[in-house]
Every structure is written in C-alpha cells, then in structure tokens.
Design a protein around this motif. Sequence first.
Motif, PDB file in Angstrom:
ATOM      1  N   LEU A  14       0.823  -1.213   0.000  1.00 23.10           N
ATOM      2  CA  LEU A  14       0.000   0.000   0.000  1.00 23.10           C
ATOM      3  C   LEU A  14       0.856   1.262   0.000  1.00 23.10           C
ATOM      4  O   LEU A  14       0.516   2.260  -0.647  1.00 23.10           O
ATOM      5  CB  LEU A  14      -0.951  -0.006   1.194  1.00 23.10           C
ATOM      6  CG  LEU A  14      -2.092  -1.015   1.125  1.00 23.10           C
ATOM      7  CD1 LEU A  14      -2.880  -1.021   2.430  1.00 23.10           C
ATOM      8  CD2 LEU A  14      -2.997  -0.711  -0.051  1.00 23.10           C
ATOM      9  N   TRP A  15       1.960   1.224   0.737  1.00 21.37           N
ATOM     10  CA  TRP A  15       2.877   2.367   0.769  1.00 21.37           C
ATOM     11  C   TRP A  15       3.411   2.660  -0.637  1.00 21.37           C
ATOM     12  O   TRP A  15       3.430   3.809  -1.087  1.00 21.37           O
ATOM     13  CB  TRP A  15       4.034   2.105   1.731  1.00 21.37           C
ATOM     14  CG  TRP A  15       5.050   3.190   1.727  1.00 21.37           C
ATOM     15  CD1 TRP A  15       6.196   3.263   1.000  1.00 21.37           C
ATOM     16  CD2 TRP A  15       5.002   4.398   2.483  1.00 21.37           C
ATOM     17  NE1 TRP A  15       6.862   4.418   1.250  1.00 21.37           N
ATOM     18  CE2 TRP A  15       6.148   5.144   2.163  1.00 21.37           C
ATOM     19  CE3 TRP A  15       4.100   4.911   3.404  1.00 21.37           C
ATOM     20  CZ2 TRP A  15       6.417   6.373   2.726  1.00 21.37           C
ATOM     21  CZ3 TRP A  15       4.378   6.145   3.960  1.00 21.37           C
ATOM     22  CH2 TRP A  15       5.515   6.859   3.630  1.00 21.37           C
ATOM     23  N   GLY A  18       0.705   4.150  -2.860  1.00 15.55           N
ATOM     24  CA  GLY A  18       0.523   5.573  -2.554  1.00 15.55           C
ATOM     25  C   GLY A  18       1.680   6.413  -3.067  1.00 15.55           C
ATOM     26  O   GLY A  18       1.478   7.523  -3.584  1.00 15.55           O
ATOM     27  N   LEU A  21       1.260   6.941  -6.761  1.00 16.26           N
ATOM     28  CA  LEU A  21       0.260   7.971  -7.028  1.00 16.26           C
ATOM     29  C   LEU A  21       0.838   9.362  -6.778  1.00 16.26           C
ATOM     30  O   LEU A  21       0.667  10.279  -7.588  1.00 16.26           O
ATOM     31  CB  LEU A  21      -0.980   7.758  -6.166  1.00 16.26           C
ATOM     32  CG  LEU A  21      -2.060   8.826  -6.265  1.00 16.26           C
ATOM     33  CD1 LEU A  21      -2.647   8.856  -7.670  1.00 16.26           C
ATOM     34  CD2 LEU A  21      -3.151   8.585  -5.240  1.00 16.26           C
ATOM     35  N   TYR A  22       1.553   9.518  -5.675  1.00 14.20           N
ATOM     36  CA  TYR A  22       2.157  10.815  -5.346  1.00 14.20           C
ATOM     37  C   TYR A  22       3.157  11.234  -6.426  1.00 14.20           C
ATOM     38  O   TYR A  22       3.126  12.378  -6.901  1.00 14.20           O
ATOM     39  CB  TYR A  22       2.848  10.736  -3.982  1.00 14.20           C
ATOM     40  CG  TYR A  22       3.606  11.985  -3.645  1.00 14.20           C
ATOM     41  CD1 TYR A  22       2.946  13.130  -3.221  1.00 14.20           C
ATOM     42  CD2 TYR A  22       4.988  12.028  -3.749  1.00 14.20           C
ATOM     43  CE1 TYR A  22       3.641  14.287  -2.924  1.00 14.20           C
ATOM     44  CE2 TYR A  22       5.697  13.174  -3.455  1.00 14.20           C
ATOM     45  CZ  TYR A  22       5.023  14.309  -3.041  1.00 14.20           C
ATOM     46  OH  TYR A  22       5.715  15.441  -2.755  1.00 14.20           O
ATOM     47  N   THR A  34       7.624   6.938 -10.620  1.00 16.75           N
ATOM     48  CA  THR A  34       6.321   6.261 -10.596  1.00 16.75           C
ATOM     49  C   THR A  34       6.482   4.813 -11.029  1.00 16.75           C
ATOM     50  O   THR A  34       5.957   3.902 -10.384  1.00 16.75           O
ATOM     51  CB  THR A  34       5.323   6.974 -11.532  1.00 16.75           C
ATOM     52  OG1 THR A  34       5.194   8.324 -11.109  1.00 16.75           O
ATOM     53  CG2 THR A  34       3.971   6.305 -11.498  1.00 16.75           C
ATOM     54  N   ARG A  41       5.805  -2.460  -6.070  1.00 16.61           N
ATOM     55  CA  ARG A  41       4.507  -2.959  -5.607  1.00 16.61           C
ATOM     56  C   ARG A  41       4.185  -4.306  -6.242  1.00 16.61           C
ATOM     57  O   ARG A  41       3.754  -5.238  -5.567  1.00 16.61           O
ATOM     58  CB  ARG A  41       3.402  -1.964  -5.921  1.00 16.61           C
ATOM     59  CG  ARG A  41       2.050  -2.390  -5.365  1.00 16.61           C
ATOM     60  CD  ARG A  41       0.924  -1.544  -5.895  1.00 16.61           C
ATOM     61  NE  ARG A  41       0.706  -1.695  -7.318  1.00 16.61           N
ATOM     62  CZ  ARG A  41      -0.045  -2.662  -7.854  1.00 16.61           C
ATOM     63  NH1 ARG A  41      -0.623  -3.544  -7.105  1.00 16.61           N
ATOM     64  NH2 ARG A  41      -0.189  -2.728  -9.155  1.00 16.61           N
TER      65      ARG A  41
END
Length: 68
Positions: A14-15, A18, A21-22, A34, A41
């Motif tokens: 999950l980190w 996120g 996305l950031y 990215t 992930r």
Amino acid sequence: MEKLLIIAFILLILWNLGAGLYYMMVDKGKTDRTVKSLSWRIGLSVLLILLVIAGILTGVIKPHGIHG
C-alpha cells in the motif's frame, strides 16, 4: 508471526501504491519514480503470493475452507 509478516507486506504494498500515485501527480511524467514505485509494488505482491503458497505447502499456514 505469519500474520504479522503478511500484514507488513500488505502495508509495504500500500505504501508503494501511494508513493506511485504521489510521484505521478508531482513529477508529471518527467522522472521514472512512478514506474519504480509501481514495479516494487508488483514485485512485493508476487513475493507475498509465493510466500503464502509456500507456507500452505509446508504446513506453516493452515488454510480453512468455507463450511456451509
């Protein structure tokens, strides 16, 4: 112990999701942060699945069926 390891993997996944996305919103395609984040992930997700399968096969993790 097994549950803590699985929860830690899920939190890391999950980190990285996120972070991807950031980086996508901040970098606007100028860097490859990215792609690196989302690649981590995917790698962690595959590793988690393989570890769960190995745990089931070795008997460390005992799955339970749905009894109806």
